[in-house]
Scaffold this active site. Structure first.
Site, PDB file in Angstrom:
ATOM      1  N   LEU A  16       3.337  16.187 -16.006  1.00 20.86           N
ATOM      2  CA  LEU A  16       2.343  16.829 -15.370  1.00 20.86           C
ATOM      3  C   LEU A  16       1.742  15.601 -14.053  1.00 20.86           C
ATOM      4  O   LEU A  16       1.222  16.410 -13.137  1.00 20.86           O
ATOM      5  CB  LEU A  16       1.347  16.994 -16.291  1.00 20.86           C
ATOM      6  CG  LEU A  16       1.498  18.183 -17.038  1.00 20.86           C
ATOM      7  CD1 LEU A  16       0.267  18.262 -18.030  1.00 20.86           C
ATOM      8  CD2 LEU A  16       1.594  19.322 -16.466  1.00 20.86           C
ATOM      9  N   GLY A  17       1.956  14.520 -14.387  1.00 20.33           N
ATOM     10  CA  GLY A  17       1.455  13.698 -13.478  1.00 20.33           C
ATOM     11  C   GLY A  17       1.159  12.188 -13.756  1.00 20.33           C
ATOM     12  O   GLY A  17       1.476  12.144 -14.990  1.00 20.33           O
ATOM     13  N   GLY A  19      -1.459   8.235 -13.535  1.00 20.63           N
ATOM     14  CA  GLY A  19      -2.574   7.635 -12.682  1.00 20.63           C
ATOM     15  C   GLY A  19      -2.346   6.170 -13.073  1.00 20.63           C
ATOM     16  O   GLY A  19      -1.173   5.799 -13.460  1.00 20.63           O
ATOM     17  N   VAL A  24       0.855  11.511 -17.922  1.00 19.58           N
ATOM     18  CA  VAL A  24       0.813  12.846 -18.796  1.00 19.58           C
ATOM     19  C   VAL A  24       1.741  13.823 -18.852  1.00 19.58           C
ATOM     20  O   VAL A  24       2.352  14.176 -17.657  1.00 19.58           O
ATOM     21  CB  VAL A  24      -0.725  13.341 -18.379  1.00 19.58           C
ATOM     22  CG1 VAL A  24      -0.811  14.783 -19.183  1.00 19.58           C
ATOM     23  CG2 VAL A  24      -1.798  12.553 -18.428  1.00 19.58           C
ATOM     24  N   LYS A  39      -1.009  12.232 -23.352  1.00 19.77           N
ATOM     25  CA  LYS A  39      -1.334  11.017 -22.151  1.00 19.77           C
ATOM     26  C   LYS A  39      -0.611   9.864 -22.864  1.00 19.77           C
ATOM     27  O   LYS A  39      -1.373   9.500 -23.861  1.00 19.77           O
ATOM     28  CB  LYS A  39      -2.717  10.823 -21.768  1.00 19.77           C
ATOM     29  CG  LYS A  39      -3.038   9.860 -20.671  1.00 19.77           C
ATOM     30  CD  LYS A  39      -4.576   9.940 -20.503  1.00 19.77           C
ATOM     31  CE  LYS A  39      -4.951   8.848 -19.210  1.00 19.77           C
ATOM     32  NZ  LYS A  39      -6.330   9.234 -18.946  1.00 19.77           N
ATOM     33  N   ASP A 133     -18.255   9.757 -14.343  1.00 21.44           N
ATOM     34  CA  ASP A 133     -17.304  10.127 -13.143  1.00 21.44           C
ATOM     35  C   ASP A 133     -17.107  11.782 -13.126  1.00 21.44           C
ATOM     36  O   ASP A 133     -15.785  12.167 -12.953  1.00 21.44           O
ATOM     37  CB  ASP A 133     -15.919   9.674 -13.289  1.00 21.44           C
ATOM     38  CG  ASP A 133     -15.162   9.688 -12.110  1.00 21.44           C
ATOM     39  OD1 ASP A 133     -15.541   9.577 -11.087  1.00 21.44           O
ATOM     40  OD2 ASP A 133     -13.805   9.398 -12.270  1.00 21.44           O
TER      41      ASP A 133
END
Length: 517
Positions: A16-17, A19, A24, A39, A133
């Site tokens: 999914l991506g 960071g 993830v 994650k 955040d």
């Protein structure tokens, strides 16, 4: 991180991506016959016990808040190499950030999304947690609600604190444009009203298409988008009061007010002329959660995160690029009455212009310490993180130093495979070896094209060029500089763009100013 076939008992389907702290994956729970998001802690942080604990704390806090408005954690475990992971529910309809891809949303939808996000934040508060955040990319959308209604879920507690921790000394943390002013004052302590400010900023963005200005300088929403209900205008401005004593006292109170405003709307509620509802619906169906649950927060407490230069980590597999509109390149709003531009503080705000809206080709940006400043293309300068960096990620002994990242999307900056243009500059001590260290860094998956010398009145050093790092047409310039003046600082910089960066790089470096010691 290589593509795994299995994580624990979960069968991995796709990435999914990524960071700064983790990757993830979309996986499938064959026992329960359901998709999940997993994650996994990034390999480059595996040896840092403090980062490992922060990673696990996020899972514990999410698990503590069991209300329906917070993304749920189902499981936690470790890979064979001892890296932790946690399993979350999968938000299949992306984020509020994705939802705004077609421009400002219709007022009833904006009120509904924000009110339901506020109730999720309220659930966190009841569990003794302040998020710190809240922003559009941290509000997830998922199907499966009652009567087919879409669910709104608060996610990403990478900066969250318990109320007991947050009430005392706390380090600056948050995202530009959405961060309450007290979050920039480490001695003030924070409470749930900081999240109320952020929710107000989210609603501002939803109805105007632009992130608001810095605290105390917020332009009224109905001046950016004329015709907004006066009650909505007042509710947003109260939520974003610089003095927290004048804000809505809780996220729940803010949600109640938004529900009242929605109930009072006329049948022909305010609609956005720019927005194409059909396009939004198509986008939601065709691009579910492109990198949902994968976005990390850009300013963790004195820890390198999104503002950490990408050279400090190996390039990872391709991450799907996000989409941002209105504000990225000064797009006009409100029938030409205003335009979105980026001010020196690094926040995208709406300002009134006379005549045809324009955006400067170059803009000067400055970090939080006011020690670093440089000029860069305004089209790259959507988001800014300027609270510092940690040279230890490059193997140096020097700890927290001034640093500044300005990019189209700072959450994507650590991943060299993503298509994002921007600039990072970090300071090191004179004679500390930072400029030399910059010449020894390698990037897995990138092609090295050689180096060249750079000299100006203020700096001398070497520029090394890499491409494509997984994204065709992207270029990475990596620079180590030493001040020409005796005793001056050393600088490490990265410049990324969607074509040959050489000309842009030289201009940025010539404009670079570093003051103080």
């Amino acid at each position: 991180m290589p593509f795994p076939d299995q994580i624990g008992r979960y069968r991995v389907e796709r990435r999914l991506g990524a960071g700064a702290f983790g990757v993830v994956w979309l996986a499938h729970d064959d026992r329960l016959e359901a998709p999940v998001a997993i994650k996994v802690m990034a390999e480059n942080w595996a040896f840092r016990m403090d980062i490992r604990e922060r990673f696990l704390t996020e899972a514990r806090l999410l698990r503590r808040a069991t209300a329906g408005g917070v993304v749920q954690v189902f499981d936690i475990g470790e890979l064979p190499d001892e890296r932790p992971y946690f399993v979350m529910e999968y938000a299949d309809r992306g984020t509020v950030e994705d939802r705004m891809a077609a421009g400002p949303v219709e007022v009833p939808e904006a009120l509904d999304l924000t009110a339901r996000a506020a109730r999720g934040v309220s659930a966190l508060y009841e569990a003794g947690i302040v998020h710190r955040d809240i922003k559009p990319s941290n509000i997830l959308l998922a199907g499966g609600g009652t009567a087919g209604r879409e669910r709104v879920l608060v996610a990403d507690l990478g900066l969250a604190k318990t109320l007991a921790q947050a009430s005392g000394l706390t380090v600056v943390a948050g995202s530009a444009g959405y961060m309450a002013p007290e979050q920039a004052e480490p001695f003030d302590g924070i409470d749930g009203r900081a999240d109320v400010y952020s929710l107000g900023a989210v609603l501002y963005r939803l109805v105007t298409g632009a992130a608001p200005g810095s605290p105390g300088k917020v332009i009224e929403p109905d001046r950016v988008r004329p015709g907004l209900p006066p009650a909505l205008n007042r509710a947003v401005l109260r939520a974003m009061e610089p003095d927290r004593e004048r804000r809505w006292p809780t996220a729940a109170a803010f949600a109640d007010e938004l529900d009242r405003i929605a109930a009072a709307l006329p049948v022909a509620a305010v609609r956005s002329p720019e927005r194409k509802t059909q396009a939004r619906e198509t986008q939601s169906q065709e691009t579910p959660a492109r990198d949902t649950q994968a976005r990390e927060t850009p300013v963790p407490e004195r820890q390198p995160s999104e503002e950490r230069p990408a050279a400090a980590r190996a390039a990872v597999p391709d991450s799907p690029p996000g989409r941002r509109t209105l504000g990225r390149r000064g797009k006009a709003v409100a029938a030409g009455a205003a335009a979105v531009v980026l001010l020196g503080a690094g926040t995208v705000v709406a300002v009134e212009l006379q005549g045809r809206p324009t955006t400067p080709a170059e803009i000067r940006v400055t970090d939080a310490t006011k020690r670093i400043s440089f000029e860069m293309p305004s089209g790259w300068a959507d988001e800014q993180v300027g609270s510092g960096w940690d040279p230890t990620v490059l193997g140096l002994r020097t700890h927290h130093q001034p640093g500044l990242t300005v990019a189209q999307d700072v959450s994507r900056w650590p991943d060299l495979t993503t298509a994002v243009s921007g600039v990072f500059v970090g300071i090191g001590a004179s004679g500390g070896g930072l400029a030399h260290k910059a010449e020894t860094i390698g990037h897995t998956g990138c092609t090295y094209h050689g180096g060249r010398a750079f000299t100006s009145d203020a700096w001398h050093g070497r520029v090394r060029t890499w491409s494509p790092c997984g994204t065709a047409g992207q270029s990475l310039e990596e620079i180590g500089l030493t001040a020409t003046r005796s005793g001056g600082p050393e600088v490490y910089a990265q410049i990324r763009c969607d074509r040959d960066c050489t000309e842009r790089t030289d201009g940025i470096l010539r404009s670079l100013r570093v003051t103080g010691s």
